[in-house]
Design a protein around this motif. Structure first.
Motif, PDB file in Angstrom:
ATOM      1  N   VAL A  95       0.549  -1.153   0.539  1.00 47.87           N
ATOM      2  CA  VAL A  95       0.090   0.339   0.003  1.00 47.87           C
ATOM      3  C   VAL A  95       0.690   0.972   0.292  1.00 47.87           C
ATOM      4  CG1 VAL A  95      -1.838   1.156   1.076  1.00 47.87           C
ATOM      5  CG2 VAL A  95      -1.180  -1.268   1.263  1.00 47.87           C
ATOM      6  N   ARG A  96       0.789   1.869  -0.359  1.00 50.86           N
ATOM      7  CA  ARG A  96       1.685   3.330  -0.948  1.00 50.86           C
ATOM      8  C   ARG A  96       0.628   4.465  -0.732  1.00 50.86           C
ATOM      9  NH1 ARG A  96       4.160  -0.143  -5.314  1.00 50.86           N
ATOM     10  NH2 ARG A  96       5.902  -1.401  -4.135  1.00 50.86           N
ATOM     11  N   SER A  97       1.466   5.742  -0.941  1.00 47.98           N
ATOM     12  CA  SER A  97       0.901   7.141  -0.423  1.00 47.98           C
ATOM     13  C   SER A  97       1.829   7.937  -1.792  1.00 47.98           C
ATOM     14  CB  SER A  97       0.933   7.386   0.781  1.00 47.98           C
ATOM     15  OG  SER A  97       0.598   8.884   0.933  1.00 47.98           O
ATOM     16  N   ASP A  98       0.985   7.970  -2.482  1.00 48.96           N
ATOM     17  CA  ASP A  98       1.612   8.723  -3.626  1.00 48.96           C
ATOM     18  C   ASP A  98       1.705  10.220  -2.960  1.00 48.96           C
ATOM     19  OD1 ASP A  98       2.341   6.813  -4.847  1.00 48.96           O
ATOM     20  OD2 ASP A  98       0.521   7.288  -6.219  1.00 48.96           O
ATOM     21  N   TYR A  99       0.771  10.937  -2.037  1.00 44.08           N
ATOM     22  CA  TYR A  99       0.674  12.273  -2.981  1.00 44.08           C
ATOM     23  C   TYR A  99       0.743  12.680  -1.384  1.00 44.08           C
ATOM     24  CZ  TYR A  99      -0.747  17.590  -3.609  1.00 44.08           C
ATOM     25  OH  TYR A  99      -0.228  18.729  -3.819  1.00 44.08           O
ATOM     26  N   PRO A 100       1.609  14.296  -0.874  1.00 44.66           N
ATOM     27  CA  PRO A 100       2.139  14.605  -1.047  1.00 44.66           C
ATOM     28  C   PRO A 100       3.884  14.280  -1.278  1.00 44.66           C
ATOM     29  CG  PRO A 100       2.166  14.972   1.243  1.00 44.66           C
ATOM     30  CD  PRO A 100       1.397  14.148   0.855  1.00 44.66           C
ATOM     31  N   GLU A 101       4.244  13.369  -0.854  1.00 40.81           N
ATOM     32  CA  GLU A 101       5.866  12.251  -1.423  1.00 40.81           C
ATOM     33  C   GLU A 101       5.080  10.925  -1.337  1.00 40.81           C
ATOM     34  OE1 GLU A 101       8.362  13.125   1.724  1.00 40.81           O
ATOM     35  OE2 GLU A 101       7.410  11.855   3.311  1.00 40.81           O
ATOM     36  N   LYS A 102       5.911  10.016  -2.801  1.00 37.29           N
ATOM     37  CA  LYS A 102       6.055   8.343  -2.320  1.00 37.29           C
ATOM     38  C   LYS A 102       6.213   8.170  -0.767  1.00 37.29           C
ATOM     39  CE  LYS A 102       5.770   8.669  -7.156  1.00 37.29           C
ATOM     40  NZ  LYS A 102       5.885   7.385  -8.311  1.00 37.29           N
ATOM     41  N   LYS A 103       5.269   7.023  -0.625  1.00 41.06           N
ATOM     42  CA  LYS A 103       5.752   6.498   0.530  1.00 41.06           C
ATOM     43  C   LYS A 103       4.759   5.258   0.397  1.00 41.06           C
ATOM     44  CE  LYS A 103       6.041   6.830   5.530  1.00 41.06           C
ATOM     45  NZ  LYS A 103       6.668   7.259   7.007  1.00 41.06           N
ATOM     46  N   THR A 104       5.581   3.896   1.234  1.00 40.40           N
ATOM     47  CA  THR A 104       5.051   2.509   2.069  1.00 40.40           C
ATOM     48  C   THR A 104       4.873   2.588   2.912  1.00 40.40           C
ATOM     49  OG1 THR A 104       6.798   1.580  -0.286  1.00 40.40           O
ATOM     50  CG2 THR A 104       5.208   0.560   1.588  1.00 40.40           C
ATOM     51  N   LEU A 105       2.814   2.457   3.118  1.00 40.57           N
ATOM     52  CA  LEU A 105       2.410   2.361   3.834  1.00 40.57           C
ATOM     53  C   LEU A 105       2.374   1.200   4.733  1.00 40.57           C
ATOM     54  CD1 LEU A 105      -0.670   4.956   3.277  1.00 40.57           C
ATOM     55  CD2 LEU A 105       1.680   5.269   4.426  1.00 40.57           C
ATOM     56  N   VAL A 106       2.035   0.049   3.510  1.00 42.72           N
ATOM     57  CA  VAL A 106       1.763  -1.460   4.583  1.00 42.72           C
ATOM     58  C   VAL A 106       2.499  -1.814   3.321  1.00 42.72           C
ATOM     59  CG1 VAL A 106       0.865  -2.856   4.596  1.00 42.72           C
ATOM     60  CG2 VAL A 106       0.142  -1.430   5.171  1.00 42.72           C
ATOM     61  N   ALA A 107       4.196  -2.434   3.506  1.00 38.07           N
ATOM     62  CA  ALA A 107       4.766  -3.361   2.555  1.00 38.07           C
ATOM     63  C   ALA A 107       4.309  -4.653   2.235  1.00 38.07           C
ATOM     64  CB  ALA A 107       6.411  -3.898   3.503  1.00 38.07           C
ATOM     65  N   SER A 108       4.948  -5.242   1.102  1.00 42.82           N
ATOM     66  CA  SER A 108       3.963  -6.982   0.734  1.00 42.82           C
ATOM     67  C   SER A 108       4.480  -7.694   1.869  1.00 42.82           C
ATOM     68  CB  SER A 108       5.239  -6.566  -0.697  1.00 42.82           C
ATOM     69  OG  SER A 108       4.447  -7.965  -1.447  1.00 42.82           O
ATOM     70  N   THR A 109       3.442  -8.159   1.358  1.00 45.80           N
ATOM     71  CA  THR A 109       3.257  -9.041   2.486  1.00 45.80           C
ATOM     72  C   THR A 109       2.204 -10.163   1.862  1.00 45.80           C
ATOM     73  OG1 THR A 109       2.459  -9.287   5.062  1.00 45.80           O
ATOM     74  CG2 THR A 109       1.034  -8.566   3.868  1.00 45.80           C
ATOM     75  N   LYS A 110       1.973 -11.479   3.039  1.00 46.58           N
ATOM     76  CA  LYS A 110       1.140 -12.272   2.745  1.00 46.58           C
ATOM     77  C   LYS A 110       0.119 -12.825   3.140  1.00 46.58           C
ATOM     78  CE  LYS A 110       5.139 -15.615   0.651  1.00 46.58           C
ATOM     79  NZ  LYS A 110       5.110 -16.855   0.155  1.00 46.58           N
ATOM     80  N   LEU A 111      -0.110 -11.456   4.509  1.00 47.46           N
ATOM     81  CA  LEU A 111      -0.976 -11.797   4.954  1.00 47.46           C
ATOM     82  C   LEU A 111      -2.310 -11.100   4.402  1.00 47.46           C
ATOM     83  CD1 LEU A 111       1.479 -10.686   8.146  1.00 47.46           C
ATOM     84  CD2 LEU A 111       0.201 -12.742   7.846  1.00 47.46           C
ATOM     85  N   LYS A 112      -3.508 -10.907   5.028  1.00 45.75           N
ATOM     86  CA  LYS A 112      -4.436 -10.093   4.399  1.00 45.75           C
ATOM     87  C   LYS A 112      -4.425  -9.014   4.890  1.00 45.75           C
ATOM     88  CE  LYS A 112      -8.809 -11.606   6.146  1.00 45.75           C
ATOM     89  NZ  LYS A 112      -9.702 -12.625   6.647  1.00 45.75           N
ATOM     90  N   VAL A 113      -4.211  -8.190   4.307  1.00 46.30           N
ATOM     91  CA  VAL A 113      -4.682  -6.861   4.613  1.00 46.30           C
ATOM     92  C   VAL A 113      -5.690  -6.063   5.054  1.00 46.30           C
ATOM     93  CG1 VAL A 113      -3.283  -4.368   4.928  1.00 46.30           C
ATOM     94  CG2 VAL A 113      -1.699  -6.526   4.580  1.00 46.30           C
ATOM     95  N   THR A 114      -6.483  -5.616   5.973  1.00 43.34           N
ATOM     96  CA  THR A 114      -7.675  -4.454   5.558  1.00 43.34           C
ATOM     97  C   THR A 114      -7.708  -3.175   6.123  1.00 43.34           C
ATOM     98  OG1 THR A 114      -8.819  -6.691   6.086  1.00 43.34           O
ATOM     99  CG2 THR A 114      -9.752  -5.108   6.529  1.00 43.34           C
ATOM    100  N   GLN A 115      -8.652  -2.893   5.160  1.00 41.78           N
ATOM    101  CA  GLN A 115      -8.075  -0.402   5.523  1.00 41.78           C
ATOM    102  C   GLN A 115      -9.561  -0.886   6.830  1.00 41.78           C
ATOM    103  OE1 GLN A 115      -8.191   1.796   2.181  1.00 41.78           O
ATOM    104  NE2 GLN A 115      -7.239   3.597   3.537  1.00 41.78           N
TER     105      GLN A 115
END
Length: 168
Positions: A95-115
């Motif tokens: 999960v990435r945020s592109d604005y105002p700067e690029k940042k990875t919020l949740v890294a790649s994982t095999k777990l089930k990620v729920t917002q």
């Protein structure tokens, strides 16, 4: 021989009944609007209209757990205030945020990620338990979830603050 069997049986039972590994990610981001309306407009009956804050804080909350575990988020406690938890969607990682700067919020994982999102405020008549009071005192974010009919807690000591977004 019996002793080894009993010890291994107890260990297996503890592993089976242990709660699933849950990881919580919490971010906050301030949004400042571009054009702010004029504040000196008279209110009703000639009085001044109350000033309100136009700055909004957005919260991005994610919960990662094993795909086999059926976890149901129940409550979100943010800065000591309780809200109903709403599972918005299952997201693909990373999960990435592109604005105002690029940042990875949740890294790649095999777990089930729920917002998660905050729903209605919890009623003041329902008092938090002693455990919940202790957790909210020492942590900025507490997620209350249920798994197999039991209540569990996941905490974030301090939310990660993202750079503010300025409207145009």
């Amino acid at each position: 021989m019996k002793r080894c069997f009993i010890i291994s049986f107890v260990l297996v039972c503890q592993v089976i009944t242990a709660q699933p590994a849950v990881k919580v990610y919490g971010y906050s981001q301030v949004f400042v609007p571009g054009m702010i309306p004029q504040d000196d407009i008279p209110g009703e009956n000639g009085g001044k209209s109350p000033k309100k804050s136009y700055v909004v804080t957005n919260y991005y909350l994610f919960m990662a757990a094993s795909p086999a575990a059926i976890i149901q988020p129940r409550e979100i406690w943010l800065d000591g205030k309780g809200f109903k938890a709403i599972s918005q969607q299952i997201v693909k990682t990373p999960v990435r945020s592109d604005y105002p700067e690029k940042k990875t919020l949740v890294a790649s994982t095999k777990l089930k990620v729920t917002q998660l999102a905050m729903g209605d405020s919890l009623s003041t008549s329902s008092k938090p338990t002693q455990t919940l009071r202790k957790l909210t005192a020492g942590n900025q974010l507490v997620i209350v979830y249920s798994w197999k009919g039991r209540k569990y807690y996941a905490v974030v000591k301090k939310l990660t603050v993202l750079n503010p977004v300025h409207g145009v």
